[in-house]
Design a protein around this motif. Structure first.
Motif, PDB file in Angstrom:
ATOM      1  N   SER A  16       0.840  -1.198   0.000  1.00 38.96           N
ATOM      2  CA  SER A  16       0.000   0.000   0.000  1.00 38.96           C
ATOM      3  C   SER A  16       0.871   1.243   0.000  1.00 38.96           C
ATOM      4  CB  SER A  16      -0.894   0.016   1.243  1.00 38.96           C
ATOM      5  OG  SER A  16      -0.109   0.189   2.419  1.00 38.96           O
ATOM      6  N   ALA A  17       0.244   2.388  -0.318  1.00 36.90           N
ATOM      7  CA  ALA A  17       0.965   3.656  -0.248  1.00 36.90           C
ATOM      8  C   ALA A  17       1.344   3.977   1.191  1.00 36.90           C
ATOM      9  CB  ALA A  17       0.109   4.770  -0.847  1.00 36.90           C
ATOM     10  N   LEU A  48      -2.578   1.382  -7.783  1.00 34.06           N
ATOM     11  CA  LEU A  48      -1.714   1.266  -6.608  1.00 34.06           C
ATOM     12  C   LEU A  48      -0.276   1.624  -6.959  1.00 34.06           C
ATOM     13  CD1 LEU A  48      -1.228   0.579  -3.680  1.00 34.06           C
ATOM     14  CD2 LEU A  48      -1.164  -1.849  -4.314  1.00 34.06           C
ATOM     15  N   GLU A  50       0.709   3.738  -9.215  1.00 30.40           N
ATOM     16  CA  GLU A  50       0.756   5.198  -9.320  1.00 30.40           C
ATOM     17  C   GLU A  50       0.743   5.844  -7.941  1.00 30.40           C
ATOM     18  OE1 GLU A  50      -2.599   6.097 -11.751  1.00 30.40           O
ATOM     19  OE2 GLU A  50      -1.511   5.780 -13.630  1.00 30.40           O
ATOM     20  N   ALA A  51      -0.097   5.331  -7.042  1.00 27.44           N
ATOM     21  CA  ALA A  51      -0.193   5.910  -5.704  1.00 27.44           C
ATOM     22  C   ALA A  51       1.123   5.789  -4.951  1.00 27.44           C
ATOM     23  CB  ALA A  51      -1.321   5.239  -4.919  1.00 27.44           C
ATOM     24  N   ASP A  54       3.781   8.093  -6.478  1.00 31.14           N
ATOM     25  CA  ASP A  54       3.517   9.464  -6.051  1.00 31.14           C
ATOM     26  C   ASP A  54       3.917   9.677  -4.600  1.00 31.14           C
ATOM     27  OD1 ASP A  54       2.515  10.119  -8.526  1.00 31.14           O
ATOM     28  OD2 ASP A  54       0.407   9.944  -7.951  1.00 31.14           O
ATOM     29  N   ALA A  55       3.732   8.643  -3.773  1.00 27.15           N
ATOM     30  CA  ALA A  55       3.979   8.783  -2.331  1.00 27.15           C
ATOM     31  C   ALA A  55       5.459   8.870  -1.988  1.00 27.15           C
ATOM     32  CB  ALA A  55       3.332   7.619  -1.582  1.00 27.15           C
TER      33      ALA A  55
END
Length: 246
Positions: A16-17, A48, A50-51, A54-55
């Motif tokens: 997960s992010a 996911l 991409e997230a 980005d994170a």
């Protein structure tokens, strides 16, 4: 390719992010992003990917591309899906992909690997623990060198990396720095100093804890709780990897 860190790199498997942010904040050098770690990990969704990119920045993120559980012998449809996923994941900004395929003889499926290497472009390619399912790991290593793979994730053929340290040391000698050897498989922080004594470039662990255990689970296949990244375990792993070695 050898590790870019003065000390051994610590890679954390996350799902997960939030887990990605937690692992990086606790000192992890890089991540392997996947889903379904309970079955050894599967390809995560593009949303996911991409997230997470980005994170924490995509250069830190290596994405597992595994189309199903079970063994590592894939048919033409599965190989094509992995190639398409690799291209899409790299386009999302991930710095690397994690793949692996064997043929019926337990050797590297070189045609599949060549297709995936081409799909990855300039992204880092890691060959995962399919090597540990092979009866011919030295031949697998030689094929990875020939195909330009950057990194191999392995427990040295053991259930736990600590029990595979002799083979890990032999792998390090065999590749001679041309391929990064990363130890992974049943790695608690306490084992990291002994594992690193084998000469590996990096260690890989999931650092998982269970959360949401109070949530109800129904008859449709749900289970109580879910995995999260434990920052305390990540920090302990980083400390063990950074400790002075004789």
């Amino acid at each position: 390719m050898t590790a870019a860190f003065e000390t051994a790199a610590v890679e954390i498997a996350v799902q997960s992010a939030a887990g990605a942010r937690s692992a990086i904040a606790a000192g992890a050098d890089r991540l392997e992003l996947c889903q379904a770690l309970e079955v050894g990990g599967l390809t995560p969704s593009l949303a996911l990917v991409e997230a997470v990119c980005d994170a924490v920045g995509g250069e830190r993120v290596n994405v597992l591309v595994r189309p199903r559980g079970g063994g590592f012998v894939y048919d033409a449809d599965e190989i094509a899906v992995v190639a398409a996923d690799v291209r899409a994941i790299v386009a999302c900004g991930a710095g690397g992909v994690v793949v692996g395929a064997l043929d019926e003889a337990g050797l590297v499926d070189r045609a599949a690997l060549q297709r995936w290497r081409a799909a990855a472009g300039d992204a880092t390619v890691t060959f995962h623990r399919a090597i540990d399912a092979s009866a011919h790991p030295d031949e697998v290593l030689d094929a990875l060198l020939a195909e330009g793979v950057d990194r191999v994730l392995t427990s040295g053929g053991a259930l736990r990396s600590i029990d595979g340290v002799e083979r890990l040391a032999a792998y390090v000698t065999r590749v001679g720095g041309a391929l990064e050897v990363m130890a992974g498989g049943g790695v608690p922080p306490a084992d990291i100093p002994a594992i690193l004594a084998s000469g590996v470039d990096a260690v890989h662990l999931s650092a998982r804890a269970r959360a949401g255990l109070g949530a109800s689970a129904g008859p449709g296949g749900g289970t109580a709780g879910h995995d999260v990244t434990d920052a305390t375990v990540v920090a302990a792993a980083v400390a063990a990897a950074r400790a002075p070695r004789g």
